[in-house]
Design an enzyme around this catalytic site. Structure first.
Site, PDB file in Angstrom:
ATOM      1  N   LYS A  15     -51.309-133.608  56.690  1.00  0.00           N
ATOM      2  CA  LYS A  15     -50.696-132.307  56.813  1.00  0.00           C
ATOM      3  C   LYS A  15     -49.199-132.456  57.804  1.00  0.00           C
ATOM      4  O   LYS A  15     -48.275-132.029  57.206  1.00  0.00           O
ATOM      5  CB  LYS A  15     -51.360-131.399  57.649  1.00  0.00           C
ATOM      6  N   GLU A  35     -52.261-142.846  62.895  1.00  0.00           N
ATOM      7  CA  GLU A  35     -53.124-143.841  62.335  1.00  0.00           C
ATOM      8  C   GLU A  35     -52.868-143.637  60.740  1.00  0.00           C
ATOM      9  O   GLU A  35     -52.825-144.890  59.935  1.00  0.00           O
ATOM     10  CB  GLU A  35     -54.744-143.078  62.226  1.00  0.00           C
ATOM     11  N   GLY A  90     -56.304-128.371  58.907  1.00  0.00           N
ATOM     12  CA  GLY A  90     -56.593-129.631  58.480  1.00  0.00           C
ATOM     13  C   GLY A  90     -58.224-129.609  57.874  1.00  0.00           C
ATOM     14  O   GLY A  90     -58.401-129.973  57.017  1.00  0.00           O
ATOM     15  N   ARG A  91     -59.001-129.314  58.930  1.00  0.00           N
ATOM     16  CA  ARG A  91     -60.370-129.443  58.499  1.00  0.00           C
ATOM     17  C   ARG A  91     -60.789-128.265  57.476  1.00  0.00           C
ATOM     18  O   ARG A  91     -62.060-128.303  56.816  1.00  0.00           O
ATOM     19  CB  ARG A  91     -61.124-129.386  59.792  1.00  0.00           C
ATOM     20  N   GLU A 129     -64.759-129.584  65.587  1.00  0.00           N
ATOM     21  CA  GLU A 129     -63.425-129.374  65.966  1.00  0.00           C
ATOM     22  C   GLU A 129     -63.115-127.905  65.924  1.00  0.00           C
ATOM     23  O   GLU A 129     -62.062-127.524  66.706  1.00  0.00           O
ATOM     24  CB  GLU A 129     -62.637-130.109  64.914  1.00  0.00           C
ATOM     25  N   HIS A 168     -87.940-142.028  58.774  1.00  0.00           N
ATOM     26  CA  HIS A 168     -88.198-143.365  59.259  1.00  0.00           C
ATOM     27  C   HIS A 168     -87.390-143.563  60.615  1.00  0.00           C
ATOM     28  O   HIS A 168     -87.177-144.926  60.761  1.00  0.00           O
ATOM     29  CB  HIS A 168     -88.105-144.297  58.073  1.00  0.00           C
ATOM     30  N   LYS A 220     -54.608-138.878  72.037  1.00  0.00           N
ATOM     31  CA  LYS A 220     -53.491-139.252  71.320  1.00  0.00           C
ATOM     32  C   LYS A 220     -52.305-139.775  72.105  1.00  0.00           C
ATOM     33  O   LYS A 220     -51.595-140.775  72.129  1.00  0.00           O
ATOM     34  CB  LYS A 220     -53.204-138.171  70.259  1.00  0.00           C
TER      35      LYS A 220
HETATM   36  O1  F6P Z   1     -58.095-134.764  64.656  1.00  0.00           O
HETATM   37  C1  F6P Z   1     -56.761-133.745  64.883  1.00  0.00           C
HETATM   38  C2  F6P Z   1     -56.203-133.581  63.443  1.00  0.00           C
HETATM   39  O2  F6P Z   1     -55.137-132.709  63.464  1.00  0.00           O
HETATM   40  C3  F6P Z   1     -56.978-132.748  62.649  1.00  0.00           C
HETATM   41  O3  F6P Z   1     -57.395-131.500  62.718  1.00  0.00           O
HETATM   42  C4  F6P Z   1     -56.471-133.383  61.447  1.00  0.00           C
HETATM   43  O4  F6P Z   1     -57.390-132.963  60.006  1.00  0.00           O
HETATM   44  C5  F6P Z   1     -56.156-134.704  61.499  1.00  0.00           C
HETATM   45  O5  F6P Z   1     -55.946-134.960  62.724  1.00  0.00           O
HETATM   46  C6  F6P Z   1     -55.349-135.268  60.554  1.00  0.00           C
HETATM   47  O6  F6P Z   1     -53.834-134.671  60.627  1.00  0.00           O
HETATM   48  P1  F6P Z   1     -52.844-134.790  59.398  1.00  0.00           P
HETATM   49  O7  F6P Z   1     -53.399-134.345  58.191  1.00  0.00           O
HETATM   50  O8  F6P Z   1     -51.488-134.132  59.957  1.00  0.00           O
HETATM   51  O9  F6P Z   1     -52.386-136.088  59.472  1.00  0.00           O
END
Ligand code: F6P
Length: 552
Positions: free
Chosen positions: A214, A220, A276-277, A362, A393, A516
């Site tokens: 987003k 990452e 995002g979620r 979240e 199990h 972060k």
């Molecule tokens: O974990 C934090 C967060 O901002 C989430 O809400 C989001 O889904 C994820 O990081 C990834 O963010 P982006 O889509 O901006 O890379």
């Protein structure tokens, strides 16, 4: 003061409706589910609801008609319904980020009008869906080729959190709907092992990377995307000109996409009013659309929309997301439940609970209210669970005989997916376990029942099951794209209901920021041995040991 603000201003635990529930809880203290079923032989059919293809049985919940009435009164008093309507209307209910919360617009039909700042957002949603459809058709037909002219056979989605969990989960759920000739993989972890394992046996000439972010700033994702580009260009022996054929982006940030070297033409857009979620039915679902095809993707969107409409219009007594939200408030607020298990009896739903963890935890893992005041009531539970029967199990022992109250949702299907037709017997056995577990959890086994089996007296306590463990059963005919959409929307709105009652902002996620920021600060200490100010003594010593072990 608006209606929603006025209703939120009294503290939850000072409301008469909250006190009434506390008193009611005391009255129910010694009541067992066995009593509730004895008192009401119709309970098993009366305590059921239907939404779309989902049949929901909540008869094994520790509630009576009075509990449900009191919970609905709490919902009304806390302004759940005006807040719901404000969300659907596109008001900025994400107060700390001053954003609208309009994931419901992502599945609205083309004819709908949803205005945000005087502009209808629906045409934009459908324009992106159209662009995704055209792209998916070109990839799936082989018309889109890679840099060397070869057809794309491998899709690697690079993203994390909401830009990974949704499509990764749905790809598993809808495996039998996927083009089995396409290899689809998901890379999220900044641990290089994730990317390495995803690409090590792929032919770069046939591989498309989808960079899903987003913000397009998530460390990452950018790290993985940069390494993926290096790998691709190295394998192809090509320069940057190859990128356009092998990289597309899903983002709200055209500038950063372009800085990365992806042609904005190859960007599929979404908007800041999609959390995002809550984004997996936006452009973030492109990898899924490539796998299952545009038609199945649209079927899934229709499933989402069906439950949106139900949540928006169904009366409180029949409103399924409302009910699920209220049950969670009941257990967290009045039974001190700390967690909630989601137990799908479908192998294809193996990643479903992991997806719900982000959605729920979240969203509702908050400890201040919308005005920033500390809350003194429980908010979001720990959400966990894995597919049955494996859990039986492993950890079900604790569910049955442990000391904790863990409400659980059991999700199952009447029919196995078509491709499994040949494996006769498996499905009925799976579902026999499904039904047996909720029965055992609810009714248990009394000491007298154990004795009647001839069990020696010293073993009676060990073989007794207290029962009274609450479960909801969700049963559908079959796991289709539409049913998946219905299930996700159901949980989205459940989370919404709970956030509204707890008076928290379910749509921000400030809690992930600190880690972060610190990671960025700590990194030079690892790589260069830099003396990073502000490192606590424990972390400093650990970093020193890390460098030593790393041979630096
Ligand atoms: O974990 C934090 C967060 O901002 C989430 O809400 C989001 O889904 C994820 O990081 C990834 O963010 P982006 O889509 O901006 O890379």
């Amino acid at each position: 003061m608006s209606e929603t603000n006025a209703q939120a201003s009294t503290r939850l635990d000072q409301r008469p409706e909250w006190h009434a529930l506390a008193k009611h809880r005391e009255e129910l203290a010694d009541v067992h589910l066995r009593d509730l079923f004895d008192r009401d032989p119709d309970r098993g059919s009366r305590y059921t609801l239907q939404v779309g293809d989902l049949h929901l049985d909540y008869s094994k919940q520790l509630v009576t008609d009075e509990t449900l009435r009191l919970l609905r009164e709490l919902a009304a008093a806390t302004g759940v319904f005006p807040l719901r309507d404000a969300m659907f209307r596109g008001e900025r209910i994400n107060v700390t980020e001053n954003r609208a919360v309009l994931h419901t617009a992502l599945r609205a039909p083309q004819s709908a009008t949803i205005d945000l700042d005087g502009q209808n957002v629906v045409p934009g949603v459908h324009a992106v869906l159209y662009k995704m459809t055209q792209f998916a058709d070109r990839i799936r037909s082989g018309e889109w080729t890679g840099y060397t002219g070869r057809r794309i056979r491998n899709i690697v989605n690079i993203g994390i959190g909401g830009s990974d969990l949704g499509p990764a989960m749905a790809y598993e759920v809808l495996r039998t709907h996927t083009d089995r000739d396409l290899t689809v993989r998901f890379v999220s972890n900044v641990d290089g092992a994730d990317l390495y394992e995803a690409v090590r046996d792929l032919d770069a000439a046939e591989t498309l990377f989808i960079i899903a972010s987003k913000t397009f700033t998530t460390i990452e994702t950018i790290t993985n995307a940069t390494s993926a580009r290096q790998w691709l260009l190295g394998e192809l022996g090509a320069g940057d000109e190859a990128v356009a054929k092998h990289f597309v982006a899903l983002s709200t940030n055209a500038e950063k996409v372009s800085d990365f070297g992806i042609d904005p033409q190859n960007m599929f857009e979404f908007w800041d009013w999609v959390g995002g979620r809550y984004s997996f039915d936006s452009a973030i679902g492109l990898s899924l659309m490539l796998a299952i095809g545009p038609n199945a993707f649209r079927e899934m969107l229709a499933g989402f929309h069906l439950v949106d409409e139900h949540f928006r219009t169904a009366p409180p007594e029949q409103n399924v997301p409302l009910l699920l939200g209220l049950l969670g408030v009941w257990y967290g607020g009045f039974h001190d439940a700390q967690s909630h298990a989601v137990l799908p009896y479908s192998h294809y739903l193996s990643k479903f609970t992991a997806y719900l963890q982000q959605l729920d935890m979240e969203s509702n893992g908050k400890s201040v209210d919308r005005d920033g005041n500390p809350v003194s009531w429980q908010t979001g539970p720990v959400v966990w669970g894995t597919p049955g029967t494996n859990g039986q199990h492993a950890y079900y022992q604790l569910l049955h005989q442990g000391t904790k109250l863990i409400p659980a949702d059991f999700i199952g299907f009447a029919r196995p997916v078509e491709e499994l037709g040949a494996l006769a017997g498996h499905h009925d056995l799976l579902m026999a376990n499904f039904f047996a577990q909720t029965q055992a959890l609810a009714f248990g086994k009394t000491p007298d029942e154990v004795r009647a089996e001839g069990v020696p007296e010293e073993l009676v306590p060990h073989k007794t099951f207290r029962g009274n463990h609450p479960t909801t059963t969700i049963l559908a005919t079959e796991l289709t794209p539409s049913v998946l959409g219905q299930l996700i929307a159901l949980y989205e709105h459940k989370v919404f209901v709970q956030g509204a009652i707890w008076n928290i902002d379910s749509f921000d996620q400030w809690g992930v920021e600190l880690g972060k920021v610190l990671a960025k600060r700590v990194e030079p200490a690892l790589t260069e041995g830099a003396d990073v100010p502000g490192l606590d003594p424990s972390t400093k010593a650990l970093v020193a040991r890390y460098r030593e072990l790393r041979g630096r």
